[in-house]
Enzyme design. Structure first.
Site, PDB file in Angstrom:
ATOM      1  N   ASP A  71      36.145  44.072  37.259  1.00  0.00           N
ATOM      2  CA  ASP A  71      36.678  45.037  36.196  1.00  0.00           C
ATOM      3  C   ASP A  71      36.858  44.598  34.823  1.00  0.00           C
ATOM      4  OD1 ASP A  71      38.892  44.336  37.728  1.00  0.00           O
ATOM      5  OD2 ASP A  71      39.995  45.492  36.183  1.00  0.00           O
ATOM      6  N   HIS A  72      36.832  43.176  34.446  1.00  0.00           N
ATOM      7  CA  HIS A  72      37.094  42.589  33.126  1.00  0.00           C
ATOM      8  C   HIS A  72      35.906  43.250  32.166  1.00  0.00           C
ATOM      9  CE1 HIS A  72      38.755  40.191  36.072  1.00  0.00           C
ATOM     10  NE2 HIS A  72      39.406  39.601  35.356  1.00  0.00           N
ATOM     11  N   GLY A 119      39.476  37.042  39.772  1.00  0.00           N
ATOM     12  CA  GLY A 119      38.467  37.268  39.377  1.00  0.00           C
ATOM     13  C   GLY A 119      37.760  36.161  38.385  1.00  0.00           C
ATOM     14  N   ARG A 120      38.382  35.844  37.055  1.00  0.00           N
ATOM     15  CA  ARG A 120      37.942  35.205  35.995  1.00  0.00           C
ATOM     16  C   ARG A 120      37.672  33.729  36.566  1.00  0.00           C
ATOM     17  NH1 ARG A 120      38.854  36.944  31.375  1.00  0.00           N
ATOM     18  NH2 ARG A 120      40.638  37.939  31.985  1.00  0.00           N
ATOM     19  N   GLY A 145      45.124  36.910  40.922  1.00  0.00           N
ATOM     20  CA  GLY A 145      44.572  35.849  39.924  1.00  0.00           C
ATOM     21  C   GLY A 145      45.136  34.492  40.410  1.00  0.00           C
ATOM     22  N   GLY A 146      44.868  33.347  39.624  1.00  0.00           N
ATOM     23  CA  GLY A 146      45.194  31.792  40.112  1.00  0.00           C
ATOM     24  C   GLY A 146      46.573  31.453  39.289  1.00  0.00           C
ATOM     25  N   TYR A 152      51.652  45.810  37.967  1.00  0.00           N
ATOM     26  CA  TYR A 152      52.187  44.654  37.255  1.00  0.00           C
ATOM     27  C   TYR A 152      53.436  44.959  36.470  1.00  0.00           C
ATOM     28  CZ  TYR A 152      47.374  42.893  38.393  1.00  0.00           C
ATOM     29  OH  TYR A 152      46.392  42.636  38.995  1.00  0.00           O
ATOM     30  N   LYS A 172      48.372  44.819  44.765  1.00  0.00           N
ATOM     31  CA  LYS A 172      47.710  43.645  44.048  1.00  0.00           C
ATOM     32  C   LYS A 172      48.915  43.393  43.066  1.00  0.00           C
ATOM     33  CE  LYS A 172      44.046  42.021  41.382  1.00  0.00           C
ATOM     34  NZ  LYS A 172      44.185  42.571  39.861  1.00  0.00           N
TER      35      LYS A 172
END
Length: 284
Positions: A27-28, A229-230, A203-204, A147, A178
């Site tokens: 969705d980025h 994602g990224r 994420g990471g 978040y 999430k």
């Protein structure tokens, strides 16, 4: 029947049928811009499916353009929230789709983004509650991406704050949440222990270190999945990285034909990691 529909769709969100999930958010494209040139979009999707992703997360326009055969082995999650990096307040998420549209697109689940601590938190919470009501009506699983972001957040990695956040998601009707990972990482087990619904780590590692070792430690904390994602779509080989993360999520390295030594040393970018599995030993 509608409850049965939600159960059936929920099962499609875990390829191994073990209630664990590896999602790749794409969705980025709305928030930040293109993730890959248009001519390589289908190649990226095929790489994610080949690697073993349980699901991809896209906006409704991308979902309309998907060739159905691409996702025959991968779930479709339609993201209903949006904001852009160009906005005066990028934390102000608004609804740009609804459950009925997602159903028409063949979605297996929908997701909604909420930023606790933002100036528009009130409306975002209302939106989450409204989408949850529609999901219950239509038998659609709901992933809440929640978040701690905004001017009222001092430490977005605070375990107590994250424990509060996952309960907000559960109380407003989400089936999964999430969210960010607590730091130090070994305290993520506290967040998971306080959550009434499955927690997916977003994420990471914040320091950019080895993603696979980080994912191993996160799963050992009790998380039920990863949503990356990224770090995946910008990797030299998305399929290979997804395959290794799928092994982390759905089985031990031995189960996937890898040795423990190989899993510990084969980083996705060759960078050493401080996130060894011993960080959270005994708390899973």
């Amino acid at each position: 029947m509608l409850r049965t529909g939600k159960l059936l769709r929920s099962r499609r969100l875990s390829l191994a049928g073990d209630g664990r999930h590896l999602f790749v958010p794409l969705d980025h494209t709305v928030s930040d811009g293109p993730v890959t040139p248009p001519g390589r979009w289908e190649d990226l999707l095929r790489a994610l499916v080949t690697g073993g992703a349980d699901g991809i997360i896209v906006h409704k326009g991308r979902a309309r353009a998907l060739a159905p055969e691409i996702l025959k082995g991968c779930a479709l999650v339609v993201h209903l929230s949006a904001s852009t990096a160009c906005s005066a307040d990028a934390d102000a998420k608004v609804l740009v789709g609804d459950v009925e549209e997602a159903l028409a697109l063949g979605a297996d689940a929908v997701s909604v983004h909420v930023n606790l601590g933002s100036d528009t938190e009130r409306q975002q919470l209302a939106d989450l509650g409204a989408v949850a009501r529609s999901c219950d009506t239509w038998g659609m699983p709901l992933i809440a991406m929640v978040y701690p972001r905004g001017p009222r957040v001092d430490n977005p990695r605070d375990p107590a704050l994250l424990a509060h956040l996952v309960n907000v998601a559960a109380d407003l009707g989400a089936d999964m949440v999430k969210t960010s990972v607590a730091l130090p990482l070994d305290r993520m087990a506290e967040v998971v222990a306080h959550s009434p619904i499955p927690v997916l780590a977003a994420g990471g590692p914040p320091d950019g270190s080895d993603l696979v070792e980080y994912g191993t430690a996160v799963m050992a904390s009790g998380c039920r999945g990863l949503a990356v994602g990224r770090r995946i779509f910008s990797a030299p080989s998305p399929a290979a990285l997804v395959s290794r993360l799928a092994a982390v999520v759905h089985g031990s390295p031995d189960d996937m034909g890898m040795t423990a030594d190989t899993a510990d040393t084969a980083g996705d970018d060759g960078v050493g990691s401080p996130y060894s599995t011993t960080i959270v030993a005994g708390v899973a």
